[in-house]
Design a protein around this motif. Structure first.
Motif, short mmCIF file in Angstrom:
data_model
loop_
_atom_site.label_atom_id
_atom_site.label_comp_id
_atom_site.label_asym_id
_atom_site.label_seq_id
_atom_site.Cartn_x
_atom_site.Cartn_y
_atom_site.Cartn_z
N SER A 42 0.84 -1.20 0.00
CA SER A 42 0.00 0.00 0.00
C SER A 42 0.88 1.25 0.00
O SER A 42 2.08 1.19 0.30
CB SER A 42 -0.94 0.01 1.21
OG SER A 42 -0.19 -0.02 2.43
N PHE A 43 0.24 2.38 -0.31
CA PHE A 43 0.96 3.64 -0.49
C PHE A 43 0.21 4.78 0.20
O PHE A 43 -1.01 4.74 0.34
CB PHE A 43 1.11 3.96 -1.98
CG PHE A 43 1.71 2.84 -2.78
CD1 PHE A 43 3.08 2.72 -2.90
CD2 PHE A 43 0.90 1.90 -3.41
CE1 PHE A 43 3.64 1.68 -3.64
CE2 PHE A 43 1.45 0.86 -4.15
CZ PHE A 43 2.83 0.75 -4.25
N ARG A 44 0.99 5.81 0.59
CA ARG A 44 0.41 7.01 1.17
C ARG A 44 1.18 8.24 0.70
O ARG A 44 2.38 8.17 0.43
CB ARG A 44 0.49 7.00 2.70
CG ARG A 44 -0.39 6.04 3.43
CD ARG A 44 -0.54 6.40 4.91
NE ARG A 44 0.61 7.08 5.49
CZ ARG A 44 1.32 6.60 6.51
NH1 ARG A 44 1.05 5.42 7.03
NH2 ARG A 44 2.33 7.30 7.01
N GLY A 45 0.48 9.35 0.65
CA GLY A 45 1.07 10.67 0.56
C GLY A 45 2.05 10.95 -0.55
O GLY A 45 3.14 11.48 -0.29
N PRO A 46 1.74 10.65 -1.82
CA PRO A 46 2.69 10.99 -2.88
C PRO A 46 2.83 12.50 -3.06
O PRO A 46 1.86 13.25 -2.97
CB PRO A 46 2.07 10.35 -4.12
CG PRO A 46 0.60 10.33 -3.84
CD PRO A 46 0.49 10.07 -2.36
N VAL A 47 4.07 12.94 -3.30
CA VAL A 47 4.35 14.35 -3.61
C VAL A 47 5.26 14.38 -4.83
O VAL A 47 6.12 13.52 -4.99
CB VAL A 47 5.00 15.09 -2.43
CG1 VAL A 47 3.99 15.36 -1.33
CG2 VAL A 47 6.19 14.30 -1.86
N ALA A 55 7.85 11.22 -4.47
CA ALA A 55 8.21 10.57 -3.21
C ALA A 55 6.93 10.15 -2.50
O ALA A 55 5.89 10.80 -2.65
CB ALA A 55 9.04 11.49 -2.34
N TYR A 56 7.01 9.09 -1.69
CA TYR A 56 5.81 8.57 -1.03
C TYR A 56 6.19 7.65 0.11
O TYR A 56 7.34 7.20 0.23
CB TYR A 56 4.94 7.82 -2.04
CG TYR A 56 5.70 6.80 -2.86
CD1 TYR A 56 5.83 5.47 -2.43
CD2 TYR A 56 6.32 7.16 -4.06
CE1 TYR A 56 6.55 4.55 -3.18
CE2 TYR A 56 7.04 6.25 -4.81
CZ TYR A 56 7.15 4.94 -4.37
OH TYR A 56 7.87 4.03 -5.09
N SER A 305 -5.14 11.53 -2.53
CA SER A 305 -3.82 12.13 -2.32
C SER A 305 -3.16 12.65 -3.59
O SER A 305 -2.19 12.09 -4.09
CB SER A 305 -2.89 11.11 -1.65
OG SER A 305 -3.40 10.67 -0.42
N MET A 306 -3.66 13.78 -4.09
CA MET A 306 -3.10 14.39 -5.28
C MET A 306 -2.00 15.40 -4.95
O MET A 306 -2.08 16.07 -3.94
CB MET A 306 -4.18 15.12 -6.09
CG MET A 306 -5.19 14.22 -6.72
SD MET A 306 -6.70 13.96 -5.83
CE MET A 306 -6.70 14.98 -4.47
N SER A 307 -1.00 15.48 -5.81
CA SER A 307 0.05 16.50 -5.70
C SER A 307 0.34 17.00 -7.11
O SER A 307 0.49 16.21 -8.04
CB SER A 307 1.32 15.90 -5.08
OG SER A 307 2.40 16.82 -5.10
#
Length: 359
Positions: A42-47, A55-56, A305-307
């Motif tokens: 799983s993944f969180r917080g991409p920037v 980064a994530y 979580s869009m960047s």
């Protein structure tokens, strides 16, 4: 005159699709950065920064957790001296900052005990005046803003770098959180007032928007380098929308939208990105007043979580119909130079025809 009219019609018909934002400038290609089909769970917080680095935070199938970039390059993970990480922040120079907890004798702490950059360089931790540090944001000058809580006195504040205060509780504010810092050093954040009010503020307490008007709650803000603040807000009478600064509407539920997720981002061109559900039931990622980036009419079923960077590239988390989760990149497709030349050529033909008519 008929010749001029006919050329005008041909030109209008020809260049309409060429200059249509929905067909060119506002169309996107979607590519996979990384998904959970190959070792990641799983993944969180991409920037994403202006160089296109993403980064994530990720959890692997082996229960290893860490901070990664792009297609899975490890920055730091829990196979070493750390066991817990928060979501990263990333600047345009490639510097990463994140909350982390090193392994400690006698067991693992459940709280983030420090802020670290890149592969584990300590910025500030709880060995000094703080009992908690978190919510980091970093600008291109390397200045980091974060929330900190003192060991004694119950003081909660927003600080930069090794502990320089921006604003602290104990005055008009009861609590402050979710700071973002831009390249001018301006810091925006959410705050709860001693009187029970709630709002978004900057620096030492300059008001952006509060709940004394039509709004009663605000999600964490995003801010660009000219100081424009974007956020999701909730109305006193129900419903919500995406706004900037003192309440300038970007999109709300009075139009084609039924609901908005809480994540919002804004780039230095003023483009605001968010995910939302349409009145017709489809979910998607949109920019500004409702320009579609991607929706769930294809393989995707949900978005988080869009960047967005200054090139208009958008990194986001999506869930697929088959259960796959991943981080994806939406890249805007520019108007081809050939289209501009073709359109200019048609306009030139009109000028030639008009000259001949006048002659």
């Amino acid at each position: 005159m008929k010749g001029i009219y006919l050329l005008g019609v041909i030109c209008a018909l020809a260049i309409t699709p060429l200059f249509s934002s929905s067909a060119y400038a506002m169309s996107y290609t979607i590519t996979t950065i990384i998904d959970n089909s190959g070792g990641f769970h799983s993944f969180r917080g991409p920037v994403i920064n202006n160089s296109g680095t993403v980064a994530y935070h990720a959890l692997l199938d082996t229960d290893v957790t860490g901070i990664y970039t792009d297609t899975g390059t490890v920055v730091i993970d829990s196979s070493g001296a750390f066991h817990l990480f928060g979501d990263p922040a990333l600047n345009n120079n490639g510097t990463l900052v994140y909350s982390g907890s090193p392994d400690v004798p006698g067991g693992e702490s459940g709280l983030y005990s420090g802020l670290y950059t890149d592969s584990g360089n300590l910025l500030v931790d709880t060995s000094g005046i703080f009992s908690f540090v978190g919510d980091p944001s970093i600008n291109d000058n390397g200045v980091v803003a974060y929330q900190g809580q003192h060991d004694s006195g119950g003081i909660i504040g927003i600080y930069t770098d090794t502990g320089t205060p921006v604003i602290e509780s104990g005055g008009v504010f009861d609590a402050v959180e979710n700071p973002v810092i831009n390249n001018d050093g301006t810091v925006a954040y959410r705050a709860l007032l001693d009187t029970g009010g709630f709002g978004i503020y900057k620096d030492a307490g300059a008001l952006v928007i509060d709940n004394s008007g039509i709004f009663n709650w605000f999600e964490p803000p995003a801010m660009n380098d000219i100081g424009t603040v974007a956020y999701k807000a909730y109305f006193d009478i129900g419903g919500s929308g995406i706004y900037t600064d003192a309440g300038t509407i970007v999109a709300d539920e009075n139009g084609m939208f039924n609901f908005f997720n809480f994540e919002v981002d804004i780039n230095n061109n003023g483009t605001v990105v968010y995910s939302a559900e349409l009145d017709t039931g489809e979910w998607g990622i949109f920019t500004d007043a409702g320009t579609l980036v991607v929706d769930d009419s294809g393989e995707f079923s949900d978005f988080r979580s869009m960047s967005i960077n200054d090139n208009g590239e958008i990194a986001f988390i999506a869930y697929l119909d088959d259960g796959t989760q991943g981080i994806y990149l939406a890249s805007p497709i520019p108007i081809p130079s050939a289209a501009w030349l073709f359109g200019s050529g048609l306009l030139g033909l009109i000028g030639i025809a008009r000259r001949k008519k006048l002659d």
